[in-house]
Write an enzyme that holds these catalytic residues in place. Structure first.
Site, PDB file in Angstrom:
ATOM      1  N   LYS A  12       0.856  -1.181   0.000  1.00  0.00           N
ATOM      2  CA  LYS A  12       0.000   0.000   0.000  1.00  0.00           C
ATOM      3  C   LYS A  12       0.893   1.232   0.000  1.00  0.00           C
ATOM      4  O   LYS A  12       1.713   1.408   0.912  1.00  0.00           O
ATOM      5  CB  LYS A  12      -0.890   0.022   1.248  1.00  0.00           C
ATOM      6  CG  LYS A  12      -2.100   0.933   1.124  1.00  0.00           C
ATOM      7  CD  LYS A  12      -3.103   0.368   0.125  1.00  0.00           C
ATOM      8  CE  LYS A  12      -4.475   0.992   0.273  1.00  0.00           C
ATOM      9  NZ  LYS A  12      -5.453   0.393  -0.658  1.00  0.00           N
ATOM     10  N   THR A  57      -3.946  -5.083   0.791  1.00  0.00           N
ATOM     11  CA  THR A  57      -3.317  -3.771   0.975  1.00  0.00           C
ATOM     12  C   THR A  57      -4.208  -2.848   1.807  1.00  0.00           C
ATOM     13  O   THR A  57      -3.707  -1.960   2.493  1.00  0.00           O
ATOM     14  CB  THR A  57      -2.990  -3.117  -0.372  1.00  0.00           C
ATOM     15  OG1 THR A  57      -4.193  -2.809  -1.074  1.00  0.00           O
ATOM     16  CG2 THR A  57      -2.111  -4.027  -1.213  1.00  0.00           C
ATOM     17  N   HIS A 245      21.229  25.586 -12.159  1.00  0.00           N
ATOM     18  CA  HIS A 245      22.035  26.618 -12.796  1.00  0.00           C
ATOM     19  C   HIS A 245      21.386  27.993 -12.722  1.00  0.00           C
ATOM     20  O   HIS A 245      20.179  28.150 -12.921  1.00  0.00           O
ATOM     21  CB  HIS A 245      22.261  26.255 -14.271  1.00  0.00           C
ATOM     22  CG  HIS A 245      22.922  24.932 -14.469  1.00  0.00           C
ATOM     23  ND1 HIS A 245      24.198  24.672 -14.032  1.00  0.00           N
ATOM     24  CD2 HIS A 245      22.483  23.781 -15.052  1.00  0.00           C
ATOM     25  CE1 HIS A 245      24.519  23.427 -14.340  1.00  0.00           C
ATOM     26  NE2 HIS A 245      23.496  22.864 -14.950  1.00  0.00           N
TER      27      HIS A 245
END
Length: 296
Positions: A12, A57, A245
């Site tokens: 899960k 789950t 950057h």
């Protein structure tokens, strides 16, 4: 030859749980995102459709909530360990349980009187933890992600390899920025998970700020070394540092010079970006943190 089943797991993912602890007028909270993955002797569910060895789950989700209520959440690492040990013992077919935890920080909103129940979401980064239990053995990784750092000076980049495609000019003074992802492995469980994490985070930030950088690689090693040198219970740390950057804006078309002792204007580039990754180890320690931090 017929196909065969390879490595597999199920679980899960991303169960959100907010645990509020009330001590009279003073309230405390821990805000977690918990993901569970189980593996073991689970071939029959794939090959024959038998669910006899499968813990649903949905049960995993319910267990997260029940454990949060019954045991509280002392720290992401401690809560992950409770869950991992429980799930690895949940059925004879389960051999390995991995619990990943993200914690979202909150800070108190100053209030008048005795009330202490108002919070504002804290800013920089997410705390992480992962506990993996394989039978009776458990390993805990602590970490953080999304911690954005920036130095406006004390960074250069020059003397690098050049070929016919190189256009990047050398610079002796640049903006250095990154979003830190770090994972570290404990040789022994600290007495205070929260305190240990705060100290490690502090050393990472201090090393970034205090290192004159000739490359982001050098800065990475300094950050990892600061953790290893100052926390004897940590044997290994892996860092992933994207180079965010910042380029000087060309203002010459407007007759303006964009540099000088009073400052400059930069553009923050989104992508592409350099990505610097490395592991720093205590002498004699074995590297065990996976190279890919997104697939630990």
């Amino acid at each position: 030859m017929p196909p065969t089943l390879g490595q597999n797991q199920y679980g899960k993912a991303e169960t959100r749980v907010l645990r509020v602890t009330r001590e009279g007028a003073v309230h405390r909270l821990r805000d977690l995102n918990v993901s569970v993955a189980l593996s073991g002797d689970l071939a029959e569910v794939h090959l024959a459709g038998s669910n006899a060895a499968v813990l649903p789950t949905d049960t995993m989700k319910n267990t997260v909530y029940a454990f949060a209520r019954e045991h509280g959440i002392a720290s992401p690492e401690a809560f992950g360990a409770l869950l991992a040990r429980h799930f690895v013992a949940s059925g004879p077919a389960i051999r390995r349980a991995r619990v990943r935890v993200e914690e979202y920080a909150w800070e108190r909103v100053p209030t008048t009187g005795e009330k202490a129940h108002s919070f504002v979401r804290a800013g920089n980064g997410t705390r992480t933890a992962q506990v993996t239990c394989d039978g009776g053995e458990c390993e805990t990784l602590s970490g953080l992600t999304g911690v954005t750092l920036l130095n406006t000076t004390d960074s250069e980049f020059r003397g690098y390899l050049k070929d016919r495609f190189t256009t990047l000019p050398e610079t002796g003074d640049r903006v250095l920025a990154t979003d830190v992802t770090a994972v570290w492995r404990h040789a022994a469980e600290p007495a205070d998970w929260d305190g240990s994490h705060a100290v490690a985070r502090g050393h990472l930030l201090a090393a970034f700020a205090g290192t004159y950088s000739r490359s982001l690689q050098q800065t990475l090693f300094a950050m990892g070394s600061a953790v290893i040198d100052n926390l004897p219970g940590i044997d290994e740390i892996r860092l992933s540092l994207p180079n965010k950057h910042h380029f000087l804006v060309d203002l010459e078309p407007f007759g303006m010079r964009n540099e000088g002792p009073d400052g400059a204007v930069y553009i923050a580039a989104d992508r592409p970006y350099g990505l610097i990754e490395a592991t720093v180890l205590r002498e004699g320690a074995e590297a065990r943190i996976p190279v890919d931090l997104t697939n630990t």
